[in-house]
Enzyme design. Structure first.
Site, PDB file in Angstrom:
ATOM      1  N   ARG A  70       0.871  -1.109   0.179  1.00 14.87           N
ATOM      2  CA  ARG A  70       0.011  -0.142   0.115  1.00 14.87           C
ATOM      3  C   ARG A  70       0.958   1.040  -0.117  1.00 14.87           C
ATOM      4  O   ARG A  70       1.680   1.433   0.909  1.00 14.87           O
ATOM      5  CB  ARG A  70      -0.841  -0.247   1.278  1.00 14.87           C
ATOM      6  CG  ARG A  70      -1.784   1.116   1.231  1.00 14.87           C
ATOM      7  CD  ARG A  70      -1.293   2.279   2.294  1.00 14.87           C
ATOM      8  NE  ARG A  70      -2.186   3.279   2.677  1.00 14.87           N
ATOM      9  CZ  ARG A  70      -1.904   4.389   3.169  1.00 14.87           C
ATOM     10  NH1 ARG A  70      -0.627   4.464   3.685  1.00 14.87           N
ATOM     11  NH2 ARG A  70      -2.790   5.081   3.295  1.00 14.87           N
TER      12      ARG A  70
ATOM     13  N   ASP B 108       1.632   4.926   0.400  1.00 11.37           N
ATOM     14  CA  ASP B 108       1.203   6.158   0.971  1.00 11.37           C
ATOM     15  C   ASP B 108       1.137   7.399   0.190  1.00 11.37           C
ATOM     16  O   ASP B 108       2.172   7.800  -0.184  1.00 11.37           O
ATOM     17  CB  ASP B 108       1.956   6.366   2.463  1.00 11.37           C
ATOM     18  CG  ASP B 108       1.441   7.286   3.266  1.00 11.37           C
ATOM     19  OD1 ASP B 108       0.336   7.146   3.929  1.00 11.37           O
ATOM     20  OD2 ASP B 108       2.132   8.517   3.381  1.00 11.37           O
TER      21      ASP B 108
ATOM     22  N   VAL C  13       0.252   9.290  -2.586  1.00  8.07           N
ATOM     23  CA  VAL C  13       0.979   9.222  -3.544  1.00  8.07           C
ATOM     24  C   VAL C  13       0.484  10.569  -4.457  1.00  8.07           C
ATOM     25  O   VAL C  13       1.325  11.163  -5.396  1.00  8.07           O
ATOM     26  CB  VAL C  13       0.431   8.310  -4.725  1.00  8.07           C
ATOM     27  CG1 VAL C  13       0.973   6.836  -4.210  1.00  8.07           C
ATOM     28  CG2 VAL C  13      -0.845   8.376  -5.255  1.00  8.07           C
ATOM     29  N   HIS C  14      -0.369  11.301  -3.922  1.00  9.33           N
ATOM     30  CA  HIS C  14      -0.804  12.686  -4.121  1.00  9.33           C
ATOM     31  C   HIS C  14       0.371  13.549  -4.024  1.00  9.33           C
ATOM     32  O   HIS C  14       0.366  14.745  -4.550  1.00  9.33           O
ATOM     33  CB  HIS C  14      -2.216  13.243  -3.473  1.00  9.33           C
ATOM     34  CG  HIS C  14      -2.206  12.982  -2.073  1.00  9.33           C
ATOM     35  ND1 HIS C  14      -2.830  11.818  -1.518  1.00  9.33           N
ATOM     36  CD2 HIS C  14      -1.567  13.830  -1.077  1.00  9.33           C
ATOM     37  CE1 HIS C  14      -2.559  11.898  -0.256  1.00  9.33           C
ATOM     38  NE2 HIS C  14      -2.118  13.122   0.069  1.00  9.33           N
TER      39      HIS C  14
ATOM     40  N   GLU D  17      -3.061   5.313  -1.598  1.00  7.04           N
ATOM     41  CA  GLU D  17      -3.524   6.236  -0.968  1.00  7.04           C
ATOM     42  C   GLU D  17      -3.493   7.578  -1.990  1.00  7.04           C
ATOM     43  O   GLU D  17      -2.578   7.781  -2.379  1.00  7.04           O
ATOM     44  CB  GLU D  17      -3.202   6.702   0.323  1.00  7.04           C
ATOM     45  CG  GLU D  17      -3.855   7.594   0.920  1.00  7.04           C
ATOM     46  CD  GLU D  17      -3.208   8.210   2.222  1.00  7.04           C
ATOM     47  OE1 GLU D  17      -3.900   9.181   2.943  1.00  7.04           O
ATOM     48  OE2 GLU D  17      -2.004   8.076   2.176  1.00  7.04           O
TER      49      GLU D  17
ATOM     50  N   ASP E 272     -13.359   8.783  -0.018  1.00  5.99           N
ATOM     51  CA  ASP E 272     -14.744   9.698  -0.221  1.00  5.99           C
ATOM     52  C   ASP E 272     -15.823   8.913   0.415  1.00  5.99           C
ATOM     53  O   ASP E 272     -16.910   9.296   1.379  1.00  5.99           O
ATOM     54  CB  ASP E 272     -15.175   9.665  -1.914  1.00  5.99           C
ATOM     55  CG  ASP E 272     -14.401  10.769  -2.523  1.00  5.99           C
ATOM     56  OD1 ASP E 272     -13.751  11.667  -1.794  1.00  5.99           O
ATOM     57  OD2 ASP E 272     -14.593  11.027  -3.841  1.00  5.99           O
TER      58      ASP E 272
ATOM     59  N   HIS F 278     -15.542   6.700   2.985  1.00  3.00           N
ATOM     60  CA  HIS F 278     -15.434   7.006   4.622  1.00  3.00           C
ATOM     61  C   HIS F 278     -15.962   8.145   5.069  1.00  3.00           C
ATOM     62  O   HIS F 278     -16.726   8.375   5.844  1.00  3.00           O
ATOM     63  CB  HIS F 278     -14.129   6.696   4.957  1.00  3.00           C
ATOM     64  CG  HIS F 278     -13.690   7.218   6.324  1.00  3.00           C
ATOM     65  ND1 HIS F 278     -13.545   8.538   6.494  1.00  3.00           N
ATOM     66  CD2 HIS F 278     -13.773   6.591   7.333  1.00  3.00           C
ATOM     67  CE1 HIS F 278     -13.392   8.645   7.859  1.00  3.00           C
ATOM     68  NE2 HIS F 278     -13.475   7.576   8.200  1.00  3.00           N
TER      69      HIS F 278
END
Length: 585
Positions: A255, A257, A259-260, A289, A311, A313
């Site tokens: 996973r 973390d 990546v934006h 993410e 979104d 969540h």
């Protein structure tokens, strides 16, 4: 883009009794290796800022690098630390471990039921190994380990690591981690590792002193200058880390973390491709993410499998708690409509402008439901709260049970956060183990961050926010399964049994049909499964009964939370209820 021939980050054991030590230090004039018990050795300058040498050494021997006669540093690609992040690194031979389950090939993605956990709060690798049978019996098929990489001190919530190749010695040594993974495979459990490739922690990272090209002066992130993935050596540092987890630890997924905060999509695609090559035919699952909701990163079969669906969540959190500050303001006006969009199309934001005035997201309706990981809680959404509260202390129990049923019975991939299945009420707080000025800065910064919230805006209110560096903050975050609620455990066990029997076998090729609001706090959602059957979920998070379309005569009601089946078949959905039904083709 390639590295100079034969060079790789780290220390590599050779078959002739020597070890190849390589360090990328483009700002250095001289690099020396200080070998434990073996003196000091100059590394030869190679092309493009590399220093390397092949030196007689043995597995277990310690070493450090001395930069320009002055700065002593650990190997940034150290696979094991003899002490803390600023101490000595240790030569390792990953091939020496003998796997008990070498033929494990993994599990397909549609079978994933993920359980996110913090290894430190579970008392390390060995103690966690003892809990695996319990998780498998619950119906979990994958454990996701929050970041394992070495960090300063003895405790950290996970996202301040500085040596991404070295598992923290606070949790155990590398072979103890391999035994944990090996045991998980023997029980049919996949293991996913959370990795952080967007920043380094604030203490123990000296790359800026001798390899400043790791960072970009023209791009900033919340953690400082952005990583510069334009350099081959930088790309290889992180891609090599992903390959290490896949090859040397035989993990089943990564996973990635935040990546934006990584502005290079080409790097991300190369990372995915080469990580899959390293799996050598085993199943490998890659999860993002990504606040930017880039559906395009999820569309290639050799790219990424899924993204955490924040979104979904946020919609559920607003419906359960009524909170409407910070990013929750985006979901506070029409949360049920946005939740319907998540269930039918994936993302709520597909190009719309958010509360910051930023347009984010790409169209996602063409993606399979399994391209999204659904959850009610995770480390971010709990740990990034000022007081780390779990939903058991924020939401009405009956509505929380109905919402959990939606998450576990949706065709999306469900994820639980440690302790959720027994109704844990202990918080999960942000905790670190810094000292001196840095400790004070982290504590003050944390409290200042929350002054913009109504609850902490009055003078002195922020002082109630726990000090991240206080040992008791860590202790307070420990989950307590011995205090767990057996009714919650039975609820989650029943949901996962329904999912495994009726839904999982028919997920490949499934697609969303529609999701419609049934008022301000209720909805009805439908999916077409691979065998042609109709999967339907009806949810009511309100306080009153609401009318619904009665199920067809041939429909089986498989799960009913909060009301009687007869009530539902007569076209009524009770308060705080979820009903799952299946109508065969």
């Amino acid at each position: 883009m390639t590295l100079p021939t034969g060079l790789q980050h780290g220390a590599w054991v050779l078959p002739d009794g020597r070890v190849r030590f390589s360090l990328w230090a483009p700002d250095a004039q001289r690099v020396e290796l200080e070998l434990g018990g073996g003196g000091r050795h100059d590394l030869a300058r190679a092309a493009d800022g590399w220093f390397s040498a092949e030196i007689p050494a043995i597995v277990g021997q310690t070493y450090r690098y001395r930069i320009d006669h002055d700065l002593l540093v650990a190997d940034p690609a150290s696979r094991d630390q003899a002490g803390g992040v600023e101490g000595e690194s240790r030569v390792t031979d990953p091939s020496a471990y003998r796997w008990l389950h070498p033929n494990w090939r993994g599990r397909p993605w549609h079978e994933a039921v993920i359980y996110e956990l913090h290894v430190g709060l579970c008392d390390g690798f060995s103690a966690l190994q003892g809990r695996l049978e319990e998780l498998a019996a619950l119906g979990v098929t994958a454990i996701e380990l929050m970041p394992l990489n070495a960090f300063p001190g003895r405790r950290n919530w996970g996202y301040d690591g500085v040596l991404p190749y070295a598992p923290s010695c606070a949790y155990g040594d590398p072979d103890t981690l391999r035994r944990l993974i090996d045991s998980a495979h023997g029980l049919g459990l996949m293991v996913i590792i959370d990795v952080v490739y967007n920043h380094f922690g604030p203490q123990g990272n000296y790359l800026g002193r001798y390899a400043s090209a790791f960072f970009r002066a023209d791009q900033q992130t919340p953690w400082g200058p952005a990583i510069d993935f334009r350099h081959p050596a930088v790309r290889e540092f992180f891609i090599g880390n992903a390959q290490m987890w896949v090859r040397e630890y035989r993990v089943d997924g990564l996973r990635i973390d935040a990546v934006h905060a990584i502005a290079d999509n080409d790097f991300l695609r190369e990372l995915a491709e080469r990580a899959r090559q390293a799996a050598e035919g085993r199943e490998l699952h890659l999860i993002l993410e990504n606040e930017n909701n880039q559906a395009s990163l999820l569309q290639s079969p050799r790219g990424f499998d899924a993204q955490w669906n924040d979104d979904l969540h946020h919609c559920l959190h607003v419906l359960l708690t009524g909170e409407d500050e910070a990013y929750y303001v985006d979901y506070s006006h029409k949360p049920i409509e946005q939740l319907c969009r998540c269930l039918s199309e994936g993302f709520a934001f597909q190009g719309e402008t958010d509360y910051r005035g930023i347009a984010r997201g790409e169209p996602s309706a063409e993606l399979t439901p399994q391209a999204f990981v659904a959850f009610l809680q995770n480390h971010d959404q709990v740990g990034n709260r000022a007081l780390g509260e779990r939903l058991t202390t924020l939401a009405h129990t009956d509505r929380l049970r109905a919402a959990s049923a939606l998450v576990l019975l949706s065709p999306m991939v469900p994820m639980l956060f440690m302790g959720e299945e027994w109704g844990e009420q202990q918080p999960f707080l942000f905790f670190t183990d810094y000292q001196g000025e840095l400790a004070r800065a982290v504590t003050d910064g944390r409290r200042e961050e929350f002054r913009r919230f109504r609850r902490f805006s009055s003078p002195g209110a922020a002082a109630w926010i726990p000090d991240p560096n206080d040992y008791q903050t860590f202790v307070a975050s420990r989950p307590h399964p011995e205090r767990g609620d057996d009714a919650w455990r039975a609820h989650y066990r029943e949901l996962l049994q329904v999912r495994q029997r009726w839904l999982t076998p028919h997920l490949p090729g499934s697609r969303a049909l529609a999701a419609q609001p049934l008022g301000e706090r209720a909805l009805s959602a439908k999916w077409r499964l691979a065998d042609g059957s109709l999967w339907r979920l009806d949810l009511n998070l309100g306080t009153d009964d609401i009318g619904v379309e009665p199920p067809g005569e041939d429909a089986q009601v498989l799960f009913c939370c909060g009301q009687g089946v007869a009530h539902y078949r007569h076209g009524w959905l009770g308060a705080a209820a979820l009903v799952a039904s299946l109508e065969t083709a």
